[in-house]
Design an enzyme around this catalytic site. Structure first.
Site, mmCIF file in Angstrom:
data_model
loop_
_atom_site.group_PDB
_atom_site.id
_atom_site.type_symbol
_atom_site.label_atom_id
_atom_site.label_comp_id
_atom_site.label_asym_id
_atom_site.label_seq_id
_atom_site.Cartn_x
_atom_site.Cartn_y
_atom_site.Cartn_z
ATOM 1 C CD GLU A 1 -40.916 3.051 18.215
ATOM 2 O OE1 GLU A 1 -40.033 2.998 19.197
ATOM 3 O OE2 GLU A 1 -41.688 3.715 17.805
ATOM 4 C CD GLU B 1 -36.539 5.893 18.769
ATOM 5 O OE1 GLU B 1 -37.655 5.897 19.435
ATOM 6 O OE2 GLU B 1 -36.765 5.768 17.376
#
Length: 464
Positions: free
Chosen positions: A166, A366
């Protein structure tokens, strides 16, 4: 009806070094260690990273629990601040080398494939203090040296590498919206940091591919993605959604897969006077070092509408000059976390990857539901009966299955997280794990969702 997933599907979970290990025996301090040291009041209930979930000491037992809940893959991260002694030379810390060797070997001994990420927000604070962190291209070179050490040390056993988790969160949290240290608000710096992170990723991949013993492994990047959904069909809302998609998704997705930044975004940033500084050699490297596979983190949709005022107004540059958040009436919410629950987005992502990004191999790296005060749902045996988490996983996997059936090349699903972990400034406010942690005793207990996931993994699917 049973939903069956592809052969060799990754039924896994994701965590990170800084969120699970604790600070034990670390020579260096990362930005979150430092932030807690100087402002513990910023962290929920003053709980910092000192112990986390004690994975540093309990990884043998913890990995056995991960096996028990059906994980055939686990993604975690190596801490730059643990492995490296001198950041300029990338000399090694012996205890860091020992520890990560032991963890990787323990995963393999339990039949779990280790998936290793190299950076999970945890920049060594020394590199921020000395160089400005990711604002500096020198730091991208130091990162590549660290990455090469990881490849040389562990590449004989690790076949799946990811350069960053991320990177958009680094940009947003540290340079725009003040939810991560150092809490700067500077749009121009944010744009340069975004570019430098893509450059750092390309440099690390070049190191990996330059080794003569990478054992035919694969390397990629993990991006938090979601389609940008417009509030209405009005052209102004549609334009806002397109710009939001360029900034939040394609800023990292396009260079990672296509080797170049989106032309429309580059044109806009240049017009606004905030475009990054880049050299032809750097852009050439980015074009050559594209990923083998993609990790996608998805939690909630991104709904946007036209900005309240014209982007032509005099203001400091922020991406939100082009769009505003939109809260859809009647949405399903995870109220504890403040996030909308919208499983169909995984299907939309699957089709986007299929149609716009060469159907590159990808996995959900995720996906999870953070809930506070889970003791509300604990039975007399200490088991958390988290039916809400089972429904969350069931519904997201159902839409993911539709995407796979439609031809998207998805090879796995990782829940966040195997064991309740420390979540930055949120500490343990919201719990995500398949396994609960008592942070005072470090007693760990499988939740009902862990049993459900074990069955899904064993059967390579579930009844829909």
């Amino acid at each position: 009806m049973k939903l069956t997933f592809p052969d060799h599907f990754w039924w896994g979970a994701a965590t990170s070094g800084p969120q699970s290990e604790g600070r034990f025996n670390k020579q260096h301090v990362n930005v979150f260690d430092h932030w807690y040291d100087i402002a513990p009041e910023d962290f929920y209930n003053y709980v910092g990273p000192d112990t986390a979930s004690d994975f540093y000491h309990s990884f043998h037992e913890d990995i056995k629990l991960m096996k028990e809940v059906g994980l055939n893959t686990v993604r975690t991260s190596i801490q730059w601040s643990r492995l490296i002694d001198d950041f300029e030379t990338a000399s090694l810390n012996p205890d860091g080398v020992r520890y990560y060797n032991d963890v990787i070997n323990e995963f393999i001994a339990n039949g779990i494939t280790p998936v290793i990420n190299l950076h999970h927000f945890d920049l060594p604070v020394e590199l921020y203090d000395r160089y400005g962190g990711w604002e500096s291209k020198h730091v991208t070179d130091l990162y590549a040296k660290y990455a090469e050490q990881c490849f040389r040390l562990f590449g004989d056993r690790v076949k799946n590498w990811f350069t960053f988790n991320e990177p958009m969160v680094i940009v947003d949290g540290e340079y725009l919206y003040q939810f991560h240290y150092p809490k700067i608000v500077d749009g121009k710096k944010a744009v340069q940091v975004a570019y430098n992170l893509s450059l750092a990723s390309a440099k690390a991949m070049a190191k990996y591919r330059g080794l003569d013993h990478n054992n035919n492994g694969k390397i990629g990047i993990i991006l938090n993605l979601t389609p940008a959904y417009a509030a209405s069909a009005d052209p102004a809302d549609q334009a806002a959604a397109k710009m939001a998609d360029l900034w939040t998704n394609k800023l990292f997705l396009d260079p990672a897969i296509n080797g170049h930044f989106p032309e429309k975004l580059v044109t806009t940033l240049k017009k606004d006077g905030v475009l990054w500084q880049a050299t032809p050699a750097e852009l050439q490297l980015i074009s050559e070092q594209t990923i083998d596979q993609l990790g996608v983190n998805y939690y909630h949709p991104f709904r946007v509408q036209r900005p309240e005022i014209s982007p032509d107004s005099l203001m400091d540059w922020m991406p939100t000059k082009y769009f505003n958040d939109y809260e859809m009436p009647g949405r399903v919410m995870n109220v504890d976390k403040g996030w909308e629950i919208y499983p169909k987005a995984l299907y939309d992502i699957a089709l986007t990857v299929r149609d716009d990004y060469h159907n590159i191999p990808w996995f959900v790296s995720e996906n999870g539901m953070g809930v506070s005060r889970e003791e509300r749902f604990m039975d007399a045996n200490g088991v958390v009966n988290d039916d809400y988490r089972i429904k969350f996983m069931h519904d997201h996997l159902t839409w993911l299955h539709k995407g796979i059936e439609a031809g998207s090349n998805c090879f796995g699903y990782h829940v966040w997280t195997p064991i309740d972990c420390w979540s930055w400034a949120n500490a343990y406010r919201n719990r995500y794990g398949l396994i609960s942690t008592n942070i005072h005793t470090q007693v760990k207990t499988i939740k009902r969702s862990g049993r459900w996931f074990a069955d899904a993994s064993k059967n390579n699917g579930f009844e829909a």
